[in-house]
Design an enzyme around this catalytic site. Structure first.
Site, PDB file in Angstrom:
ATOM      1  N   THR A 255      -1.799  -0.621  -4.271  1.00 21.42           N
ATOM      2  CA  THR A 255      -2.789   0.467  -4.386  1.00 21.42           C
ATOM      3  C   THR A 255      -2.174   1.751  -3.845  1.00 21.42           C
ATOM      4  O   THR A 255      -1.395   1.706  -2.888  1.00 21.42           O
ATOM      5  CB  THR A 255      -4.100   0.106  -3.649  1.00 21.42           C
ATOM      6  OG1 THR A 255      -5.121   1.063  -4.007  1.00 21.42           O
ATOM      7  CG2 THR A 255      -3.940   0.139  -2.137  1.00 21.42           C
TER       8      THR A 255
ATOM      9  N   ILE B 125       0.841  -1.197   0.000  1.00 24.65           N
ATOM     10  CA  ILE B 125       0.000   0.000   0.000  1.00 24.65           C
ATOM     11  C   ILE B 125       0.878   1.251   0.000  1.00 24.65           C
ATOM     12  O   ILE B 125       1.920   1.284   0.660  1.00 24.65           O
ATOM     13  CB  ILE B 125      -0.931  -0.030   1.245  1.00 24.65           C
ATOM     14  CG1 ILE B 125      -1.904  -1.226   1.145  1.00 24.65           C
ATOM     15  CG2 ILE B 125      -1.690   1.279   1.421  1.00 24.65           C
ATOM     16  CD1 ILE B 125      -2.664  -1.536   2.424  1.00 24.65           C
ATOM     17  N   CYS B 126       0.446   2.290  -0.755  1.00 25.89           N
ATOM     18  CA  CYS B 126       1.075   3.617  -0.682  1.00 25.89           C
ATOM     19  C   CYS B 126       2.502   3.567  -1.228  1.00 25.89           C
ATOM     20  O   CYS B 126       2.698   3.226  -2.380  1.00 25.89           O
ATOM     21  CB  CYS B 126       0.998   4.112   0.770  1.00 25.89           C
ATOM     22  SG  CYS B 126       1.574   5.783   1.074  1.00 25.89           S
ATOM     23  N   ILE B 127       3.511   3.858  -0.430  1.00 23.18           N
ATOM     24  CA  ILE B 127       4.907   3.851  -0.885  1.00 23.18           C
ATOM     25  C   ILE B 127       5.563   2.471  -0.699  1.00 23.18           C
ATOM     26  O   ILE B 127       6.671   2.221  -1.207  1.00 23.18           O
ATOM     27  CB  ILE B 127       5.717   4.960  -0.154  1.00 23.18           C
ATOM     28  CG1 ILE B 127       7.117   5.166  -0.768  1.00 23.18           C
ATOM     29  CG2 ILE B 127       5.862   4.645   1.334  1.00 23.18           C
ATOM     30  CD1 ILE B 127       7.096   5.643  -2.193  1.00 23.18           C
TER      31      ILE B 127
END
Lengths: 218, 218
Positions: free
Chosen positions: B189, B134-136
Protein backbone atom coordinates in the site's frame (compact mmCIF):
# COMPACT_ATOMS: atom_id res chain seq x y z
CA UNK A 1 -13.06 23.26 11.72
CA UNK A 2 -11.23 23.42 15.06
CA UNK A 3 -7.51 24.08 15.04
CA UNK A 4 -5.51 22.44 17.81
CA UNK A 5 -1.93 23.01 18.97
CA UNK A 6 -0.05 19.88 20.08
CA UNK A 7 3.06 20.34 22.24
CA UNK A 8 5.58 17.50 21.95
CA UNK A 9 8.54 16.85 24.27
CA UNK A 10 10.98 14.89 22.11
CA UNK A 11 10.66 11.49 20.44
CA UNK A 12 10.58 8.37 22.60
CA UNK A 13 8.85 7.35 25.81
CA UNK A 14 11.90 7.34 28.13
CA UNK A 15 13.39 10.75 27.27
CA UNK A 16 10.78 12.46 25.09
CA UNK A 17 7.19 12.36 23.89
CA UNK A 18 5.54 8.94 23.99
CA UNK A 19 5.39 8.11 20.27
CA UNK A 20 2.17 6.05 20.29
CA UNK A 21 0.33 8.68 22.35
CA UNK A 22 1.53 11.47 20.05
CA UNK A 23 0.55 9.68 16.84
CA UNK A 24 -2.80 8.54 18.29
CA UNK A 25 -3.52 12.16 19.25
CA UNK A 26 -2.80 13.43 15.73
CA UNK A 27 -4.90 10.62 14.20
CA UNK A 28 -7.84 11.26 16.53
CA UNK A 29 -7.73 14.99 15.79
CA UNK A 30 -7.92 14.40 12.04
CA UNK A 31 -10.57 11.72 12.37
CA UNK A 32 -12.64 14.24 14.34
CA UNK A 33 -12.22 16.76 11.49
CA UNK A 34 -9.83 19.04 13.39
CA UNK A 35 -6.58 20.53 12.09
CA UNK A 36 -3.40 20.42 14.15
CA UNK A 37 -0.04 22.14 14.36
CA UNK A 38 2.79 20.59 16.38
CA UNK A 39 5.08 22.64 18.62
CA UNK A 40 8.00 21.83 20.96
CA UNK A 41 10.36 23.87 23.11
CA UNK A 42 13.67 24.68 21.41
CA UNK A 43 15.81 23.39 24.29
CA UNK A 44 18.24 20.56 24.96
CA UNK A 45 16.70 17.30 26.19
CA UNK A 46 17.35 16.56 29.86
CA UNK A 47 19.19 13.42 28.70
CA UNK A 48 19.19 10.73 25.99
CA UNK A 49 18.10 7.20 26.90
CA UNK A 50 18.98 4.10 24.86
CA UNK A 51 15.46 2.68 24.49
CA UNK A 52 16.82 -0.84 23.94
CA UNK A 53 18.82 -1.05 27.18
CA UNK A 54 17.39 1.75 29.33
CA UNK A 55 20.88 3.20 29.83
CA UNK A 56 21.73 6.88 29.49
CA UNK A 57 23.72 7.67 26.33
CA UNK A 58 26.62 10.19 26.16
CA UNK A 59 24.78 12.37 23.64
CA UNK A 60 22.92 15.64 23.47
CA UNK A 61 19.70 16.05 21.50
CA UNK A 62 17.33 19.00 21.04
CA UNK A 63 13.66 18.63 21.98
CA UNK A 64 12.36 20.56 18.94
CA UNK A 65 14.63 18.71 16.49
CA UNK A 66 13.70 15.26 17.85
CA UNK A 67 9.99 16.14 18.09
CA UNK A 68 10.18 17.01 14.38
CA UNK A 69 10.52 13.26 13.73
CA UNK A 70 6.98 12.68 14.99
CA UNK A 71 5.71 15.77 13.13
CA UNK A 72 7.41 14.80 9.82
CA UNK A 73 9.22 18.15 9.91
CA UNK A 74 6.07 20.26 10.26
CA UNK A 75 6.71 21.74 13.71
CA UNK A 76 7.41 25.14 15.29
CA UNK A 77 9.06 26.33 18.49
CA UNK A 78 6.59 26.78 21.37
CA UNK A 79 7.71 30.42 21.59
CA UNK A 80 5.80 30.97 18.31
CA UNK A 81 2.53 29.51 19.63
CA UNK A 82 -0.10 32.28 19.45
CA UNK A 83 -3.19 31.29 21.44
CA UNK A 84 -5.41 33.44 19.20
CA UNK A 85 -4.77 31.09 16.27
CA UNK A 86 -5.96 27.95 18.08
CA UNK A 87 -9.14 26.60 19.64
CA UNK A 88 -7.46 24.12 21.97
CA UNK A 89 -4.14 22.65 23.11
CA UNK A 90 -3.11 19.03 23.79
CA UNK A 91 -0.05 17.63 25.57
CA UNK A 92 0.77 13.97 24.80
CA UNK A 93 2.74 12.20 27.55
CA UNK A 94 5.98 10.27 27.83
CA UNK A 95 8.79 10.98 30.27
CA UNK A 96 9.68 13.99 28.13
CA UNK A 97 6.62 15.76 29.56
CA UNK A 98 8.12 15.29 33.05
CA UNK A 99 11.81 15.73 32.11
CA UNK A 100 11.81 18.36 29.33
CA UNK A 101 8.52 20.30 29.55
CA UNK A 102 8.91 20.43 33.33
CA UNK A 103 11.16 18.76 35.90
CA UNK A 104 8.48 16.80 37.76
CA UNK A 105 10.42 13.54 37.20
CA UNK A 106 13.24 14.89 39.36
CA UNK A 107 11.69 17.45 41.70
CA UNK A 108 8.15 16.12 42.21
CA UNK A 109 5.93 18.71 43.88
CA UNK A 110 8.72 21.31 43.72
CA UNK A 111 8.85 21.14 39.93
CA UNK A 112 8.89 24.06 37.51
CA UNK A 113 7.46 24.19 34.01
CA UNK A 114 9.83 25.21 31.18
CA UNK A 115 9.23 28.97 30.62
CA UNK A 116 8.09 28.91 26.95
CA UNK A 117 5.75 25.98 27.66
CA UNK A 118 4.37 27.65 30.78
CA UNK A 119 3.68 30.89 28.93
CA UNK A 120 1.88 29.09 26.09
CA UNK A 121 -0.20 26.89 28.38
CA UNK A 122 -1.13 29.81 30.67
CA UNK A 123 -2.40 31.72 27.62
CA UNK A 124 -4.88 28.91 26.88
CA UNK A 125 -5.91 28.78 30.56
CA UNK A 126 -6.47 32.54 30.67
CA UNK A 127 -8.47 32.46 27.41
CA UNK A 128 -10.56 29.61 28.93
CA UNK A 129 -9.73 27.48 25.90
CA UNK A 130 -9.71 23.70 26.47
CA UNK A 131 -6.45 21.87 27.13
CA UNK A 132 -5.95 18.09 27.07
CA UNK A 133 -3.22 16.38 29.12
CA UNK A 134 -2.24 12.75 28.48
CA UNK A 135 -0.32 10.25 30.67
CA UNK A 136 2.11 12.09 33.00
CA UNK A 137 1.53 15.53 31.38
CA UNK A 138 -1.23 16.37 33.95
CA UNK A 139 1.58 16.82 36.51
CA UNK A 140 1.98 20.31 34.99
CA UNK A 141 -1.65 21.33 35.59
CA UNK A 142 -1.30 22.79 39.11
CA UNK A 143 1.65 24.95 38.01
CA UNK A 144 -0.23 26.20 34.93
CA UNK A 145 -3.61 26.94 36.53
CA UNK A 146 -2.52 28.04 40.02
CA UNK A 147 -5.77 26.78 41.49
CA UNK A 148 -7.46 23.45 42.12
CA UNK A 149 -8.21 21.56 38.92
CA UNK A 150 -9.63 18.02 38.75
CA UNK A 151 -7.26 15.74 36.83
CA UNK A 152 -5.99 12.17 36.54
CA UNK A 153 -2.72 10.35 36.02
CA UNK A 154 -4.48 6.99 36.43
CA UNK A 155 -4.05 5.50 39.89
CA UNK A 156 -0.36 5.78 40.85
CA UNK A 157 -0.48 6.80 44.49
CA UNK A 158 2.96 8.41 44.76
CA UNK A 159 2.44 10.55 41.65
CA UNK A 160 -1.08 11.50 42.73
CA UNK A 161 0.18 12.54 46.17
CA UNK A 162 2.83 14.83 44.64
CA UNK A 163 0.21 16.40 42.36
CA UNK A 164 -2.16 16.96 45.28
CA UNK A 165 0.69 18.57 47.25
CA UNK A 166 0.90 21.14 44.42
CA UNK A 167 -2.82 21.86 44.73
CA UNK A 168 -4.28 19.50 42.12
CA UNK A 169 -7.36 17.35 42.74
CA UNK A 170 -6.46 13.84 41.64
CA UNK A 171 -9.27 11.55 40.49
CA UNK A 172 -8.55 7.85 39.85
CA UNK A 173 -9.50 6.92 36.29
CA UNK A 174 -9.35 3.76 34.14
CA UNK A 175 -7.33 3.78 30.90
CA UNK A 176 -10.36 3.93 28.59
CA UNK A 177 -11.88 6.97 30.35
CA UNK A 178 -10.95 10.61 30.98
CA UNK A 179 -11.44 13.17 33.73
CA UNK A 180 -12.82 16.59 32.85
CA UNK A 181 -12.78 19.80 34.88
CA UNK A 182 -15.60 21.65 33.10
CA UNK A 183 -14.89 25.00 34.76
CA UNK A 184 -11.26 25.12 33.64
CA UNK A 185 -11.91 23.10 30.45
CA UNK A 186 -9.13 20.69 31.38
CA UNK A 187 -9.34 17.09 30.16
CA UNK A 188 -6.91 14.32 31.18
CA UNK A 189 -6.52 10.58 30.52
CA UNK A 190 -4.00 8.02 31.87
CA UNK A 191 -2.90 6.40 28.55
CA UNK A 192 0.45 4.64 29.17
CA UNK A 193 0.37 5.47 32.89
CA UNK A 194 -1.98 2.44 32.83
CA UNK A 195 -2.20 1.08 29.28
CA UNK A 196 -0.84 -2.40 28.69
CA UNK A 197 -0.91 -2.01 24.93
CA UNK A 198 -1.50 0.49 22.14
CA UNK A 199 -5.23 -0.14 21.72
CA UNK A 200 -5.82 0.54 25.42
CA UNK A 201 -3.93 3.82 25.08
CA UNK A 202 -5.95 4.63 21.94
CA UNK A 203 -9.28 4.11 23.72
CA UNK A 204 -8.73 6.89 26.26
CA UNK A 205 -6.93 9.23 23.86
CA UNK A 206 -9.79 9.06 21.32
CA UNK A 207 -12.26 10.01 24.03
CA UNK A 208 -10.03 12.79 25.38
CA UNK A 209 -9.64 14.31 21.91
CA UNK A 210 -13.40 14.17 21.27
CA UNK A 211 -14.06 15.87 24.63
CA UNK A 212 -11.46 18.59 24.02
CA UNK A 213 -13.05 19.32 20.63
CA UNK A 214 -16.53 19.34 22.16
CA UNK A 215 -15.39 21.92 24.74
CA UNK A 216 -13.70 23.92 21.96
CA UNK A 217 -16.94 24.16 20.00
CA UNK A 218 -19.05 25.39 22.93
CA UNK B 1 -4.60 -15.34 17.32
CA UNK B 2 -2.13 -14.46 14.55
CA UNK B 3 1.37 -13.42 15.52
CA UNK B 4 3.04 -10.89 13.24
CA UNK B 5 6.66 -9.75 13.02
CA UNK B 6 7.16 -6.05 12.22
CA UNK B 7 10.57 -4.94 10.91
CA UNK B 8 11.41 -1.31 11.65
CA UNK B 9 14.25 0.72 10.09
CA UNK B 10 14.95 3.45 12.66
CA UNK B 11 12.75 6.24 14.00
CA UNK B 12 11.83 9.12 11.71
CA UNK B 13 10.66 9.44 8.12
CA UNK B 14 13.85 10.94 6.62
CA UNK B 15 16.46 8.50 8.00
CA UNK B 16 14.43 5.70 9.59
CA UNK B 17 11.00 4.11 9.86
CA UNK B 18 8.08 6.44 9.17
CA UNK B 19 6.67 6.90 12.67
CA UNK B 20 2.99 7.31 11.75
CA UNK B 21 3.07 4.26 9.47
CA UNK B 22 4.78 2.17 12.14
CA UNK B 23 2.35 3.15 14.91
CA UNK B 24 -0.69 2.77 12.62
CA UNK B 25 0.54 -0.74 11.73
CA UNK B 26 0.86 -1.76 15.39
CA UNK B 27 -2.56 -0.26 16.19
CA UNK B 28 -4.25 -2.01 13.25
CA UNK B 29 -2.67 -5.34 14.21
CA UNK B 30 -4.01 -5.11 17.76
CA UNK B 31 -7.41 -3.88 16.64
CA UNK B 32 -7.59 -6.93 14.37
CA UNK B 33 -6.81 -9.16 17.38
CA UNK B 34 -3.27 -10.03 16.26
CA UNK B 35 -0.13 -10.01 18.40
CA UNK B 36 3.05 -8.36 17.16
CA UNK B 37 6.78 -8.39 17.88
CA UNK B 38 9.01 -5.63 16.54
CA UNK B 39 12.45 -6.31 15.05
CA UNK B 40 15.16 -4.16 13.45
CA UNK B 41 18.64 -4.81 12.06
CA UNK B 42 21.45 -4.17 14.57
CA UNK B 43 23.41 -1.89 12.21
CA UNK B 44 24.42 1.76 12.01
CA UNK B 45 21.94 4.07 10.26
CA UNK B 46 23.07 5.22 6.80
CA UNK B 47 22.98 8.77 8.21
CA UNK B 48 21.13 11.03 10.66
CA UNK B 49 18.84 13.74 9.30
CA UNK B 50 17.72 16.79 11.30
CA UNK B 51 13.97 16.48 10.72
CA UNK B 52 13.45 20.19 11.40
CA UNK B 53 15.88 21.46 8.72
CA UNK B 54 16.40 18.45 6.45
CA UNK B 55 20.17 18.73 6.90
CA UNK B 56 22.46 15.81 7.66
CA UNK B 57 23.76 15.79 11.25
CA UNK B 58 27.33 14.83 12.24
CA UNK B 59 26.10 11.90 14.37
CA UNK B 60 25.90 8.14 14.28
CA UNK B 61 22.83 6.24 15.42
CA UNK B 62 21.99 2.52 15.48
CA UNK B 63 18.88 1.27 13.65
CA UNK B 64 17.89 -1.21 16.38
CA UNK B 65 18.42 1.31 19.20
CA UNK B 66 16.41 4.05 17.46
CA UNK B 67 13.66 1.64 16.36
CA UNK B 68 13.31 0.73 20.06
CA UNK B 69 11.78 4.20 20.56
CA UNK B 70 8.78 3.22 18.44
CA UNK B 71 8.60 -0.20 20.11
CA UNK B 72 8.82 1.22 23.66
CA UNK B 73 11.90 -0.97 24.23
CA UNK B 74 10.22 -4.24 23.23
CA UNK B 75 12.26 -5.08 20.15
CA UNK B 76 14.75 -7.71 18.99
CA UNK B 77 17.49 -7.86 16.36
CA UNK B 78 16.25 -9.18 13.00
CA UNK B 79 18.89 -11.94 13.26
CA UNK B 80 16.70 -13.46 16.01
CA UNK B 81 13.55 -13.53 13.86
CA UNK B 82 12.47 -17.19 13.54
CA UNK B 83 9.86 -17.56 10.81
CA UNK B 84 8.35 -20.61 12.55
CA UNK B 85 7.15 -18.38 15.41
CA UNK B 86 5.15 -16.00 13.20
CA UNK B 87 2.21 -16.12 10.81
CA UNK B 88 3.12 -13.01 8.83
CA UNK B 89 5.61 -10.17 8.46
CA UNK B 90 5.06 -6.43 7.85
CA UNK B 91 7.50 -3.71 6.78
CA UNK B 92 6.39 -0.11 7.52
CA UNK B 93 7.97 2.50 5.25
CA UNK B 94 9.97 5.68 5.64
CA UNK B 95 13.32 6.43 4.00
CA UNK B 96 14.90 4.00 6.47
CA UNK B 97 13.40 1.16 4.43
CA UNK B 98 15.33 2.44 1.40
CA UNK B 99 18.48 3.63 3.24
CA UNK B 100 18.97 1.12 6.07
CA UNK B 101 17.05 -2.06 5.18
CA UNK B 102 18.37 -1.78 1.63
CA UNK B 103 20.20 0.88 -0.42
CA UNK B 104 17.47 1.53 -2.99
CA UNK B 105 17.54 5.28 -2.17
CA UNK B 106 21.12 5.45 -3.47
CA UNK B 107 21.48 2.61 -5.99
CA UNK B 108 17.97 2.27 -7.42
CA UNK B 109 17.60 -0.95 -9.43
CA UNK B 110 21.13 -2.04 -8.44
CA UNK B 111 20.25 -2.05 -4.74
CA UNK B 112 20.97 -4.78 -2.22
CA UNK B 113 18.95 -5.74 0.83
CA UNK B 114 20.76 -5.79 4.20
CA UNK B 115 21.75 -9.44 4.81
CA UNK B 116 19.87 -10.10 8.09
CA UNK B 117 16.72 -8.48 6.66
CA UNK B 118 17.02 -10.40 3.38
CA UNK B 119 17.43 -13.71 5.22
CA UNK B 120 14.38 -13.08 7.42
CA UNK B 121 12.17 -11.91 4.55
CA UNK B 122 13.23 -14.80 2.27
CA UNK B 123 12.24 -17.24 5.03
CA UNK B 124 8.67 -15.87 4.98
CA UNK B 125 8.62 -16.00 1.17
CA UNK B 126 9.84 -19.60 1.15
CA UNK B 127 7.29 -20.61 3.80
CA UNK B 128 4.59 -18.91 1.66
CA UNK B 129 3.61 -16.79 4.68
CA UNK B 130 2.10 -13.38 3.90
CA UNK B 131 4.26 -10.25 3.96
CA UNK B 132 2.98 -6.65 3.92
CA UNK B 133 5.09 -3.81 2.50
CA UNK B 134 4.17 -0.16 3.14
CA UNK B 135 5.23 3.06 1.35
CA UNK B 136 8.72 2.62 -0.21
CA UNK B 137 9.35 -0.79 1.41
CA UNK B 138 7.97 -2.62 -1.69
CA UNK B 139 11.22 -1.63 -3.46
CA UNK B 140 12.74 -4.67 -1.69
CA UNK B 141 10.20 -7.16 -3.09
CA UNK B 142 12.02 -8.10 -6.34
CA UNK B 143 15.25 -8.78 -4.42
CA UNK B 144 13.43 -10.91 -1.83
CA UNK B 145 11.24 -12.99 -4.15
CA UNK B 146 13.53 -13.27 -7.19
CA UNK B 147 10.53 -13.52 -9.49
CA UNK B 148 7.75 -11.24 -10.71
CA UNK B 149 5.47 -10.08 -7.90
CA UNK B 150 2.64 -7.55 -8.28
CA UNK B 151 3.20 -4.57 -5.99
CA UNK B 152 2.63 -0.84 -5.61
CA UNK B 153 4.52 2.22 -4.41
CA UNK B 154 1.61 4.47 -5.43
CA UNK B 155 2.16 6.19 -8.77
CA UNK B 156 5.70 7.65 -8.78
CA UNK B 157 6.95 6.88 -12.28
CA UNK B 158 10.68 6.98 -11.60
CA UNK B 159 10.43 4.67 -8.59
CA UNK B 160 8.08 2.32 -10.45
CA UNK B 161 10.48 2.15 -13.41
CA UNK B 162 13.39 1.19 -11.15
CA UNK B 163 11.28 -1.52 -9.48
CA UNK B 164 10.19 -2.91 -12.86
CA UNK B 165 13.85 -2.95 -13.96
CA UNK B 166 14.49 -5.32 -11.03
CA UNK B 167 11.68 -7.60 -12.20
CA UNK B 168 8.73 -6.29 -10.15
CA UNK B 169 5.27 -5.71 -11.66
CA UNK B 170 4.22 -2.23 -10.58
CA UNK B 171 0.49 -1.51 -10.28
CA UNK B 172 -0.69 2.08 -9.69
CA UNK B 173 -2.79 2.29 -6.53
CA UNK B 174 -4.59 5.06 -4.61
CA UNK B 175 -3.63 5.74 -0.97
CA UNK B 176 -6.73 4.13 0.54
CA UNK B 177 -6.26 0.85 -1.36
CA UNK B 178 -3.70 -1.97 -1.53
CA UNK B 179 -2.31 -4.31 -4.17
CA UNK B 180 -2.20 -8.03 -3.45
CA UNK B 181 -0.25 -10.77 -5.21
CA UNK B 182 -2.29 -13.77 -4.08
CA UNK B 183 0.21 -16.36 -5.31
CA UNK B 184 3.13 -14.91 -3.34
CA UNK B 185 0.90 -13.60 -0.52
CA UNK B 186 2.46 -10.14 -0.88
CA UNK B 187 0.38 -7.08 0.03
CA UNK B 188 1.49 -3.47 -0.53
CA UNK B 189 0.00 0.00 0.00
CA UNK B 190 1.37 3.48 -0.85
CA UNK B 191 0.79 5.23 2.55
CA UNK B 192 3.04 8.33 2.66
CA UNK B 193 4.24 7.77 -0.92
CA UNK B 194 0.87 9.44 -1.61
CA UNK B 195 -0.80 10.34 1.70
CA UNK B 196 -1.32 14.04 2.40
CA UNK B 197 -2.11 13.41 6.04
CA UNK B 198 -2.19 10.76 8.74
CA UNK B 199 -5.79 9.66 8.21
CA UNK B 200 -5.10 8.99 4.52
CA UNK B 201 -2.09 6.89 5.50
CA UNK B 202 -4.24 5.09 8.09
CA UNK B 203 -6.91 4.18 5.53
CA UNK B 204 -4.58 2.07 3.36
CA UNK B 205 -2.57 0.63 6.27
CA UNK B 206 -5.72 -0.63 8.02
CA UNK B 207 -6.79 -2.41 4.84
CA UNK B 208 -3.29 -3.84 4.24
CA UNK B 209 -3.12 -5.21 7.79
CA UNK B 210 -6.58 -6.79 7.48
CA UNK B 211 -5.59 -8.41 4.15
CA UNK B 212 -2.28 -9.74 5.55
CA UNK B 213 -4.17 -11.29 8.48
CA UNK B 214 -6.78 -12.76 6.15
CA UNK B 215 -4.02 -14.40 4.09
CA UNK B 216 -2.35 -15.61 7.30
CA UNK B 217 -5.52 -17.37 8.42
CA UNK B 218 -6.07 -19.24 5.13
Amino acid sequence: MSKVAVILSGCGVFDGAEIHESVLTLLALEENHAEYQCFAPDIEQYHVINHLTGDEMPEKRNVLVESARIARGNIKPVSELNVDEFDALIFPGGFGAAKNLCDFAFKGKDCNVEPSVLKAAKAFAEANKPVGFICIAPAMIPKIYGEQVALTIGNDEQTATAIEAMGGEHVCCPVSEFVVDEKHKVVSTPAYMLAGNISEAASGIRRLVAKVLELASQ
